[in-house]
Structures are given as structure tokens and as C-alpha cells.
Design a protein around this motif. Structure first.
Motif, mmCIF file in Angstrom:
data_model
loop_
_atom_site.group_PDB
_atom_site.id
_atom_site.type_symbol
_atom_site.label_atom_id
_atom_site.label_comp_id
_atom_site.label_asym_id
_atom_site.label_seq_id
_atom_site.Cartn_x
_atom_site.Cartn_y
_atom_site.Cartn_z
ATOM 1 N N LEU A 84 0.762 -1.195 -0.188
ATOM 2 C CA LEU A 84 0.143 0.032 0.021
ATOM 3 C C LEU A 84 1.022 1.284 0.165
ATOM 4 C CD1 LEU A 84 -2.494 -1.003 2.997
ATOM 5 C CD2 LEU A 84 -2.961 -1.001 0.387
ATOM 6 N N THR A 85 0.429 2.370 -0.572
ATOM 7 C CA THR A 85 1.180 3.628 -0.432
ATOM 8 C C THR A 85 0.876 4.248 0.924
ATOM 9 O OG1 THR A 85 -1.033 4.879 -1.190
ATOM 10 C CG2 THR A 85 0.663 4.182 -2.874
ATOM 11 N N ALA A 86 1.892 5.241 1.323
ATOM 12 C CA ALA A 86 1.761 5.805 2.609
ATOM 13 C C ALA A 86 0.403 6.226 2.932
ATOM 14 C CB ALA A 86 3.028 6.674 2.687
ATOM 15 N N GLU A 87 -0.148 6.965 1.803
ATOM 16 C CA GLU A 87 -1.686 7.743 1.902
ATOM 17 C C GLU A 87 -2.600 6.660 2.250
ATOM 18 O OE1 GLU A 87 1.599 10.002 0.127
ATOM 19 O OE2 GLU A 87 0.666 8.150 -0.564
ATOM 20 N N ARG A 88 -2.488 5.609 1.441
ATOM 21 C CA ARG A 88 -3.773 4.663 1.561
ATOM 22 C C ARG A 88 -3.462 3.849 2.955
ATOM 23 N NH1 ARG A 88 -8.556 3.736 1.432
ATOM 24 N NH2 ARG A 88 -9.073 1.463 1.010
ATOM 25 N N ARG A 89 -2.273 3.577 3.567
ATOM 26 C CA ARG A 89 -1.964 3.018 4.831
ATOM 27 C C ARG A 89 -2.624 4.081 5.813
ATOM 28 N NH1 ARG A 89 3.263 1.861 3.166
ATOM 29 N NH2 ARG A 89 4.133 3.235 4.063
ATOM 30 N N GLU A 90 -2.505 5.481 5.824
ATOM 31 C CA GLU A 90 -3.103 6.197 6.565
ATOM 32 C C GLU A 90 -4.568 6.289 6.734
ATOM 33 O OE1 GLU A 90 -1.742 8.040 9.009
ATOM 34 O OE2 GLU A 90 0.563 7.871 8.471
ATOM 35 N N GLU A 91 -5.058 5.941 5.385
ATOM 36 C CA GLU A 91 -6.636 6.149 5.515
ATOM 37 C C GLU A 91 -7.237 4.771 6.145
ATOM 38 O OE1 GLU A 91 -6.711 8.615 0.897
ATOM 39 O OE2 GLU A 91 -7.381 6.294 1.306
ATOM 40 N N LEU A 92 -6.720 3.738 5.587
ATOM 41 C CA LEU A 92 -7.159 2.552 6.347
ATOM 42 C C LEU A 92 -6.877 2.469 7.788
ATOM 43 C CD1 LEU A 92 -5.961 0.069 3.478
ATOM 44 C CD2 LEU A 92 -8.377 0.469 4.217
ATOM 45 N N PHE A 93 -5.575 3.082 8.309
ATOM 46 C CA PHE A 93 -5.346 2.930 9.768
ATOM 47 C C PHE A 93 -6.681 3.792 10.416
ATOM 48 C CE2 PHE A 93 -3.732 5.322 13.424
ATOM 49 C CZ PHE A 93 -2.851 4.245 14.089
ATOM 50 N N GLU A 94 -6.963 4.914 9.853
ATOM 51 C CA GLU A 94 -8.067 5.445 10.620
ATOM 52 C C GLU A 94 -9.476 4.809 10.603
ATOM 53 O OE1 GLU A 94 -7.642 8.359 12.517
ATOM 54 O OE2 GLU A 94 -5.363 8.535 11.651
ATOM 55 N N ALA A 101 -11.422 -3.410 17.278
ATOM 56 C CA ALA A 101 -10.704 -3.513 18.449
ATOM 57 C C ALA A 101 -9.133 -3.955 18.084
ATOM 58 C CB ALA A 101 -11.264 -4.522 19.332
ATOM 59 N N PHE A 102 -8.379 -2.923 18.804
ATOM 60 C CA PHE A 102 -6.772 -3.415 18.538
ATOM 61 C C PHE A 102 -6.009 -3.127 19.675
ATOM 62 C CE2 PHE A 102 -7.605 1.267 17.636
ATOM 63 C CZ PHE A 102 -6.628 1.666 17.872
ATOM 64 N N SER A 103 -4.923 -3.284 19.593
ATOM 65 C CA SER A 103 -3.757 -2.894 20.648
ATOM 66 C C SER A 103 -2.466 -3.069 19.860
ATOM 67 C CB SER A 103 -3.859 -3.905 21.764
ATOM 68 O OG SER A 103 -3.562 -5.209 21.249
ATOM 69 N N VAL A 104 -1.362 -2.538 20.608
ATOM 70 C CA VAL A 104 -0.198 -2.202 20.049
ATOM 71 C C VAL A 104 0.854 -2.429 21.427
ATOM 72 C CG1 VAL A 104 1.580 -0.594 19.312
ATOM 73 C CG2 VAL A 104 -0.747 -0.659 18.392
ATOM 74 N N SER A 170 -1.114 -5.565 10.268
ATOM 75 C CA SER A 170 0.086 -5.026 9.615
ATOM 76 C C SER A 170 0.085 -3.693 9.352
ATOM 77 C CB SER A 170 0.399 -5.641 8.440
ATOM 78 O OG SER A 170 -0.434 -5.374 7.192
ATOM 79 N N ILE A 171 -1.057 -2.880 9.016
ATOM 80 C CA ILE A 171 -1.305 -1.562 8.910
ATOM 81 C C ILE A 171 -1.143 -0.798 10.135
ATOM 82 C CG2 ILE A 171 -2.849 0.199 8.140
ATOM 83 C CD1 ILE A 171 -4.240 -2.169 6.034
ATOM 84 N N ILE A 172 -1.877 -1.383 11.101
ATOM 85 C CA ILE A 172 -1.797 -0.612 12.396
ATOM 86 C C ILE A 172 -0.152 -0.452 12.829
ATOM 87 C CG2 ILE A 172 -2.607 -0.784 14.895
ATOM 88 C CD1 ILE A 172 -4.605 0.103 13.272
#
Length: 256
Positions: A84-94, A101-104, A170-172
Motif C-alpha cells: 500500500l502507499t503511505a497515503e492509503r495506509r493512513e486512510e485504512l489506519f483511521e 478493536a486493536f492493541s499495540v 500489519s497496517i496498524i
């Protein structure tokens, strides 16, 4: 004269150029929610996907993420973060943050130095699973190694391109780590962390050679070791014969 037609046909066929193979189109598959839905039908829920970012860099932490997607709101376009492009990763991240539900969890350079990169990564992945709001009943993790979790775990090689929940993780993990490396660039200017995110690209290797390692570098990765020895060389080992001679001379002087 009657010719053997079978031989003539065979000779003619052998003189023909080999047929060119037909053009083939390689289809790139996208991650699907199929494995998660199969477990849901069996009454297994929640189901999490796990992945990490940052095994290869010379600096910065490993960041692991665990994600439980909402079956009714699976974001469209999920894929391995590297595709994914950096822009698309940011969109999907949001979108993932808003619907799942997620954790890091983070494994610091100090832990990587102590445990090695594989063990530190597996530790962070397991920590991310335990940090979810609700312990999942099943976990899919990218790679070959299963995690030390109280629930069932399947390791899926190339899982970030196959399983939707792993792709989301992977995106998060990737976006979180990229943002963290940009913050570290402010703390340690000159290395270019905001550009290469700690990976061993030529620009990073040049800065490492010029500036020496920072507190965010992984001590036992070969280029970091080389830079440390250049800037902080080890003291020369004493010559044992010279030391013994000096000791004998001192002893003789005191005796006199």
C-alpha cells in the motif's frame, strides 16, 4: 516411388519452431475474511490477527499489533501494508481504528539487544494479544511461529496478504512505527529516521558512519557494531611481557 508419409510428417514437424508460450496474467490476491468467518460459524469469537513492523531496521523498536475486525464493517482494500502507499495506509489506519478493536505493543532496542530480534518480536506480538480489550478465542499471526497465548493460534506464512485480520494488524503496526520513527528523528536529528524509518539504506549507513550510533540503534546489528568501534574503539590490550618487566623492575627498586 512411394514415400513413407509418417517419416515425412515427423521431419516437417521437427523443423518447426517451438510454439511460444501463451501470455499469462498473474493475479494478485487480496486478503479475505474467509478464515475468520469460518471460525465464527463454529461459534469461535473473538478472532484476532497479529503482525509486526520493524524486524529489519538498524534502529528503533519492533512494533506489534493485534486487531479484531468487526464482521459487519470490514474495511475495503485491506492488504499487506508493504503493498500500500503511505497515503492509503493512513486512510485504512483511521478506518480500522474507528471500526475494530486493536492493541499495540513495542519491543525496545534494549530488549532486541537482550533477547535477539525474533524473540523480541514474538514477545511483542504476544503482548499485543494480551492487551486487547477482550482475550480472543483464536489468533492468526503472520509468519512461521505460533505465539504463547492462552487461546488457539495459527501461524500463516504470508498471512498479511491472505488473512484480513492480519493485514489490518500489519497496517496498524506499520503506521504506528512510522510515526514513532518520525518522533525519534526529532530527538536524534541527522540520521534521517523520518525518511528511512531506521532501515539500512545508504543514507542511513553514511549517517551512522559519520555520527556513530545513537541510543535508538540496535547494538548488535553489524553496521552498528562497525560504527561503534570506529567512534569508540576498544582500549588496546596490555602487553603481558612489558607489564611483567615493569613489575619486576619496580619490585627490584623497592628491595634496594
Amino acid at each position: 516411388m512411394i514415400r513413407d508419409k509418417s517419416k515425412a510428417t515427423s521431419k516437417t514437424a521437427s523443423n518447426k519452431a517451438p510454439a511460444k508460450p501463451a501470455n499469462r496474467v498473474i493475479a494478485v490476491t487480496r486478503p479475505s475474511f474467509r478464515r475468520e468467518r469460518a471460525l465464527i460459524k463454529r461459534g469461535v469469537w473473538p478472532v484476532a490477527g497479529c503482525d509486526e513492523a520493524g524486524r529489519g531496521p538498524l534502529a528503533g523498536p519492533v512494533v506489534a499489533a493485534a486487531v479484531v475486525l468487526d464482521p459487519d464493517r470490514v474495511p475495503k482494500g485491506l492488504d499487506d501494508s508493504k503493498r500500500l502507499t503511505a497515503e492509503r495506509r493512513e486512510e485504512l489506519f483511521e478506518e480500522i481504528c474507528a471500526t475494530a478493536a486493536f492493541s499495540v505493543a513495542v519491543a525496545s532496542p534494549a530488549r532486541i539487544d537482550r533477547d535477539n530480534i525474533l524473540r523480541a518480536s514474538l514477545w511483542a506480538l504476544a503482548r499485543a494479544v494480551h492487551a486487547l480489550p477482550e482475550m480472543p478465542k483464536h489468533v492468526f499471526v503472520d509468519g512461521r511461529d505460533k505465539l504463547a497465548t492462552p487461546c488457539d493460534c495459527d501461524a500463516v506464512i504470508g498471512g498479511d496478504g491472505i488473512v484480513a485480520s492480519i493485514a489490518a494488524a500489519s497496517i496498524i503496526a506499520k503506521v504506528t512505527r512510522d510515526r514513532l520513527m518520525c518522533a525519534l528523528a526529532l530527538d536524534c536529528p541527522g540520521y534521517g529516521f523520518e525518511q528511512h524509518k531506521g532501515y539500512g539504506v545508504p543514507e542511513h549507513l553514511e549517517a551512522l558512519d559519520r555520527l556513530g550510533p545513537s541510543t535508538h540503534h540496535r547494538s548488535f546489528f553489524a553496521p552498528v557494531v562497525a560504527a561503534r568501534l570506529k567512534h569508540f574503539p576498544l582500549p588496546a590490550e596490555p602487553d603481558l611481557f612489558t607489564v611483567d618487566a615493569e613489575s619486576e623492575a619496580a619490585a627490584a627498586s623497592e628491595a634496594a
